[in-house]
Design a protein around this motif. Sequence first.
Motif, PDB file in Angstrom:
ATOM      1  N   ALA A 141       0.852  -1.191   0.000  1.00  0.00           N
ATOM      2  CA  ALA A 141       0.000   0.000   0.000  1.00  0.00           C
ATOM      3  C   ALA A 141       0.883   1.235   0.000  1.00  0.00           C
ATOM      4  CB  ALA A 141      -0.904   0.003   1.229  1.00  0.00           C
ATOM      5  N   MET A 142       0.288   2.348  -0.413  1.00  0.00           N
ATOM      6  CA  MET A 142       0.975   3.635  -0.371  1.00  0.00           C
ATOM      7  C   MET A 142       0.143   4.583   0.477  1.00  0.00           C
ATOM      8  SD  MET A 142       2.464   4.042  -4.211  1.00  0.00           S
ATOM      9  CE  MET A 142       0.893   3.852  -5.000  1.00  0.00           C
ATOM     10  N   LEU A 143       0.841   5.405   1.234  1.00  0.00           N
ATOM     11  CA  LEU A 143       0.191   6.340   2.136  1.00  0.00           C
ATOM     12  C   LEU A 143       0.889   7.686   1.995  1.00  0.00           C
ATOM     13  CD1 LEU A 143      -1.846   6.549   4.575  1.00  0.00           C
ATOM     14  CD2 LEU A 143       0.101   6.005   6.039  1.00  0.00           C
ATOM     15  N   LYS A 144       0.114   8.729   1.733  1.00  0.00           N
ATOM     16  CA  LYS A 144       0.690  10.077   1.664  1.00  0.00           C
ATOM     17  C   LYS A 144       1.044  10.510   3.087  1.00  0.00           C
ATOM     18  CE  LYS A 144       0.338  11.768  -2.597  1.00  0.00           C
ATOM     19  NZ  LYS A 144       1.460  12.275  -3.359  1.00  0.00           N
ATOM     20  N   VAL A 145       2.300  10.970   3.249  1.00  0.00           N
ATOM     21  CA  VAL A 145       2.789  11.399   4.562  1.00  0.00           C
ATOM     22  C   VAL A 145       3.574  12.695   4.386  1.00  0.00           C
ATOM     23  CG1 VAL A 145       4.198  10.804   6.560  1.00  0.00           C
ATOM     24  CG2 VAL A 145       2.979   9.002   5.341  1.00  0.00           C
ATOM     25  N   GLU A 146       3.258  13.695   5.212  1.00  0.00           N
ATOM     26  CA  GLU A 146       3.962  14.976   5.157  1.00  0.00           C
ATOM     27  C   GLU A 146       5.314  14.879   5.857  1.00  0.00           C
ATOM     28  OE1 GLU A 146       3.129  17.711   3.488  1.00  0.00           O
ATOM     29  OE2 GLU A 146       1.349  16.667   2.763  1.00  0.00           O
TER      30      GLU A 146
ATOM     31  N   TRP B 219       9.808   5.787   2.542  1.00  0.00           N
ATOM     32  CA  TRP B 219       9.169   7.081   2.290  1.00  0.00           C
ATOM     33  C   TRP B 219       9.963   7.836   1.237  1.00  0.00           C
ATOM     34  CZ3 TRP B 219      10.496  12.336   3.701  1.00  0.00           C
ATOM     35  CH2 TRP B 219       9.453  13.244   3.517  1.00  0.00           C
ATOM     36  N   ASP B 220       9.271   8.350   0.241  1.00  0.00           N
ATOM     37  CA  ASP B 220       9.893   9.130  -0.831  1.00  0.00           C
ATOM     38  C   ASP B 220       9.693  10.610  -0.525  1.00  0.00           C
ATOM     39  OD1 ASP B 220      10.035  10.674  -3.357  1.00  0.00           O
ATOM     40  OD2 ASP B 220      10.337   8.692  -4.267  1.00  0.00           O
ATOM     41  N   LYS B 221      10.804  11.303  -0.336  1.00  0.00           N
ATOM     42  CA  LYS B 221      10.769  12.714   0.038  1.00  0.00           C
ATOM     43  C   LYS B 221      10.094  13.587  -1.021  1.00  0.00           C
ATOM     44  CE  LYS B 221      14.875  14.389   0.656  1.00  0.00           C
ATOM     45  NZ  LYS B 221      16.177  14.923   1.153  1.00  0.00           N
ATOM     46  N   LYS B 222      10.305  13.288  -2.298  1.00  0.00           N
ATOM     47  CA  LYS B 222       9.729  14.105  -3.374  1.00  0.00           C
ATOM     48  C   LYS B 222       8.235  13.904  -3.520  1.00  0.00           C
ATOM     49  CE  LYS B 222      13.852  14.568  -6.201  1.00  0.00           C
ATOM     50  NZ  LYS B 222      14.508  14.268  -7.461  1.00  0.00           N
ATOM     51  N   THR B 223       7.787  12.667  -3.553  1.00  0.00           N
ATOM     52  CA  THR B 223       6.364  12.383  -3.777  1.00  0.00           C
ATOM     53  C   THR B 223       5.561  12.380  -2.487  1.00  0.00           C
ATOM     54  OG1 THR B 223       6.648   9.976  -3.595  1.00  0.00           O
ATOM     55  CG2 THR B 223       6.905  10.962  -5.796  1.00  0.00           C
ATOM     56  N   LYS B 224       6.263  12.344  -1.346  1.00  0.00           N
ATOM     57  CA  LYS B 224       5.621  12.280  -0.010  1.00  0.00           C
ATOM     58  C   LYS B 224       4.808  10.993   0.161  1.00  0.00           C
ATOM     59  CE  LYS B 224       6.591  16.728   0.888  1.00  0.00           C
ATOM     60  NZ  LYS B 224       8.006  16.930   0.996  1.00  0.00           N
ATOM     61  N   GLU B 225       5.216   9.920  -0.539  1.00  0.00           N
ATOM     62  CA  GLU B 225       4.511   8.641  -0.450  1.00  0.00           C
ATOM     63  C   GLU B 225       5.317   7.644   0.371  1.00  0.00           C
ATOM     64  OE1 GLU B 225       3.861   7.528  -4.531  1.00  0.00           O
ATOM     65  OE2 GLU B 225       1.877   8.438  -4.533  1.00  0.00           O
ATOM     66  N   LEU B 226       4.624   6.993   1.268  1.00  0.00           N
ATOM     67  CA  LEU B 226       5.210   5.923   2.065  1.00  0.00           C
ATOM     68  C   LEU B 226       4.759   4.604   1.444  1.00  0.00           C
ATOM     69  CD1 LEU B 226       6.717   4.922   4.613  1.00  0.00           C
ATOM     70  CD2 LEU B 226       4.548   5.163   5.865  1.00  0.00           C
TER      71      LEU B 226
END
Length: 132
Positions: A50-55, A80-87
Motif C-alpha cells: 500500500a501507499m500512504l501520503k505522509v507529510e 518514504w519518498d521525500k519528493k512524492t511524499k509517499e510511504l
Amino acid sequence: MKKIVLFLTVIIFLSANSLTANNQDSLQKKDTIHARHHQKEKSEMKESHAMLKVEGKCDMCKKRIETAALNVEGVSSAIWDKKTKELHLNFDEKKTSIEAISKAVAKVGHDTEKDKTDKKTYNALPDCCKYR
C-alpha cells in the motif's frame, strides 16, 4: 603392539568420519525443515502493498516516518519518498492495517492522508522537519 595401535587409529578415524557425515546429514535435514517451515509461514501470510501520503521535508523526517511504520507489528518494509511524499508499505494484513500504520506515523509528528498529528507533537519536531 604396533598393529594394535594402528588398528585402533583406523577405527577412531572411521568413527570420526562417520559421526561427521551423520552430523552434516542432520544439519541439512534441519535446514530443509526450517526452510519448509519458513516457506509455509510466508505462504500463509497475506502480504499487502500500500501507499500512504505522509507529510515531511528532510532525511530526519524520512527516518522517523519509516521507523514509526516499521515498529508496527506486521510491517515488513516501509520506504518514504521525500519528493512524492509517499510511504510505500509491505505488511501482513492479518497483523495490522493501513489505518494502524497511519496512526503510528501521525503519533510521531507527521500528518498522513488519514490522520493528523497533534499540535504538541508537531511543535516538538526539529525546525527542519516542520512542513506546515
